[in-house]
Design an enzyme around this catalytic site. Structure first.
Site, mmCIF file in Angstrom:
data_model
loop_
_atom_site.group_PDB
_atom_site.id
_atom_site.type_symbol
_atom_site.label_atom_id
_atom_site.label_comp_id
_atom_site.label_asym_id
_atom_site.label_seq_id
_atom_site.Cartn_x
_atom_site.Cartn_y
_atom_site.Cartn_z
ATOM 1 C CG ASP A 1 -9.314 -1.302 5.757
ATOM 2 O OD1 ASP A 1 -8.186 -1.081 5.276
ATOM 3 O OD2 ASP A 1 -10.314 -1.535 5.058
ATOM 4 C CE LYS B 1 -3.994 0.448 0.283
ATOM 5 N NZ LYS B 1 -5.210 0.440 -0.524
HETATM 6 C C1 PLP Z 1 -3.340 -6.128 1.924
HETATM 7 C C2 PLP Z 1 -4.313 -5.485 1.019
HETATM 8 N N1 PLP Z 1 -4.607 -6.083 -0.148
HETATM 9 C C3 PLP Z 1 -5.471 -5.542 -1.014
HETATM 10 C C4 PLP Z 1 -6.117 -4.342 -0.714
HETATM 11 C C5 PLP Z 1 -7.130 -3.812 -1.678
HETATM 12 O O1 PLP Z 1 -6.898 -2.538 -2.147
HETATM 13 P P1 PLP Z 1 -8.121 -1.617 -2.573
HETATM 14 O O2 PLP Z 1 -8.780 -1.126 -1.327
HETATM 15 O O3 PLP Z 1 -7.535 -0.556 -3.391
HETATM 16 O O4 PLP Z 1 -9.059 -2.495 -3.347
HETATM 17 C C6 PLP Z 1 -5.835 -3.691 0.501
HETATM 18 C C7 PLP Z 1 -6.467 -2.408 0.855
HETATM 19 O O5 PLP Z 1 -6.227 -1.812 1.867
HETATM 20 C C8 PLP Z 1 -4.914 -4.281 1.385
HETATM 21 O O6 PLP Z 1 -4.614 -3.717 2.564
#
Ligand code: PLP
Length: 369
Positions: free
Chosen positions: A98, A72
């Site tokens: 989150d 992220k």
């Molecule tokens: C570990 C992880 N994978 C995938 C995502 C998905 O990203 P998005 O919210 O842009 O769909 C997040 C989002 O916070 C994440 O923390």
């Protein structure tokens, strides 16, 4: 009732603000010049692919990105860099999160000696809060869900003159989320760049897990923009209790799902898809599938206890969602429409992303032990 939807997509990109920001993105050049830059590995799980009757399973392992344990931070570093170029005097950055986005944003703000104020929803674990606080951020937990926390953070910014760095977009809030999506392009570029003589991707099917969809839409945009009609098929994966993209497809427009938001996949526990993301997803994703917490626990253990000589991968609850989606499709009957559509066989080359490591070490231990 099916747990998946096949989308007969138009494979077009709308001519809008996020498309033009993504097109002019130089995030790869920016990231690769930073002293904290590291390229994450693309791991080939040979034994697992043999076992599942596939040719290859490649996993882009983001469990160590810039010393943090999620991809992220690619988004917030690039967005903050772009915004500070225009307005170096910003003092306070703020966001709702989150977990992983907030941690990345706090880390990025600290790099620029700026203050970070972070709001988290009611379900965010104490370990995730402590991880964000370790980068000098002020963290406030609200008795709200993720979507409501985003609205709260946005209002706080309006009231106090802070700068909102949100990884989700809505009407009249599209520039920053587009920079964040542009930041994510760095790791898609690390995997493969088409050349004039080879426009063929190395992969047949890609699984991308979804929260608000910004990250997945960045991947879809990358493959649509660079590989056009010969791009791999792209399947989005969502928790069944927070399936905003699935419900938006079902309803023909972007909506908040009427689900419990009770899932261990904290990073994917979001409501309505991001506006910019949805515009790309609806035109360029081939299918969406819902998975359960139990599916993802199995996938985390599969990564942790590898087969044969495969490398071990440390994967958190949201990180393992792509593998959980793949295993779920492979478990369908031969006649299943999605299985037939993806044509998974011993020639198939699959790309998955481990988007996080053990971002909540306590939960992680409970699941793998
Ligand atoms: C570990 C992880 N994978 C995938 C995502 C998905 O990203 P998005 O919210 O842009 O769909 C997040 C989002 O916070 C994440 O923390």
């Amino acid at each position: 009732m099916n747990d998946f939807i096949i989308n007969n997509c138009s494979n077009t990109l709308d001519n809008n603000l996020s498309n033009s920001i993504l097109k002019s993105s130089n995030s790869y050049d920016f990231h690769t010049k930073q002293d904290y830059y590291n390229k994450t590995p693309l791991v080939n799980l040979d034994s697992l692919s043999n076992h599942l009757g596939l040719k290859n399973i490649f996993v882009k392992d983001e469990s160590n990105r810039f010393g943090l344990n999620s991809f992220k931070v690619l988004g917030s570093t690039y967005a903050i860099h772009e915004i500070l170029k225009k307005n170096p005097n910003i003092g306070v950055f703020c966001t709702a999160t989150d977990g992983n986005h907030g941690k990345g944003m706090a880390w990025s703000a600290k790099k620029y000696n700026k203050k970070a104020i972070i709001y988290v929803p009611r379900d965010t674990s104490i370990n995730r809060i402590k991880a964000i606080e370790s980068y000098n951020a002020d963290v406030y937990q609200l008795d709200l869900n993720y979507e409501e926390t985003c609205i709260y953070a946005s209002q706080k910014c309006d009231d106090n003159g802070w700068y909102l760095i949100q990884d989700a977009s809505w009407d009249n809030y599209e520039e920053i989320p587009s920079y964040i999506m542009s930041g994510y392009l760095t790791h898609f570029k690390e995997i493969e760049i088409p050349s004039k003589t080879n426009l063929q991707s190395k992969f047949d099917v890609i699984f991308l897990q979804c929260g608000v969809g910004s990250w997945a839409s960045s991947g879809i945009w990358y493959y649509l923009n660079n590989y056009k009609g010969v791009r791999p098929k792209i399947v989005l994966v969502e928790p069944e209790e927070a399936c905003g993209v699935f419900e938006s497809f079902k309803n023909g427009k972007r909506i908040s799902p009427n689900t419990s938001f009770n899932t261990i996949m904290a990073g994917l526990n979001c409501g309505i898809p991001s506006k910019n993301a949805w515009e790309i997803i609806k035109n360029g994703c081939d299918a969406v599938i819902k998975i359960s917490d139990s599916d993802v626990r199995t996938a985390m253990r599969q990564f942790y206890y590898p087969l044969g000589n495969d490398s071990q991968i440390i994967s958190g609850e949201s990180g393992a969602a792509g593998l959980a989606g793949l295993i779920k499709v492979l478990g369908f009957e031969k006649s299943n429409d999605l299985k037939k559509f993806l044509n998974l066989n011993n020639d198939s080359k699959i790309l998955l992303f481990n988007t996080e490591g053990n971002t909540d070490p306590e939960n992680f231990q409970n699941i793998i032990s």
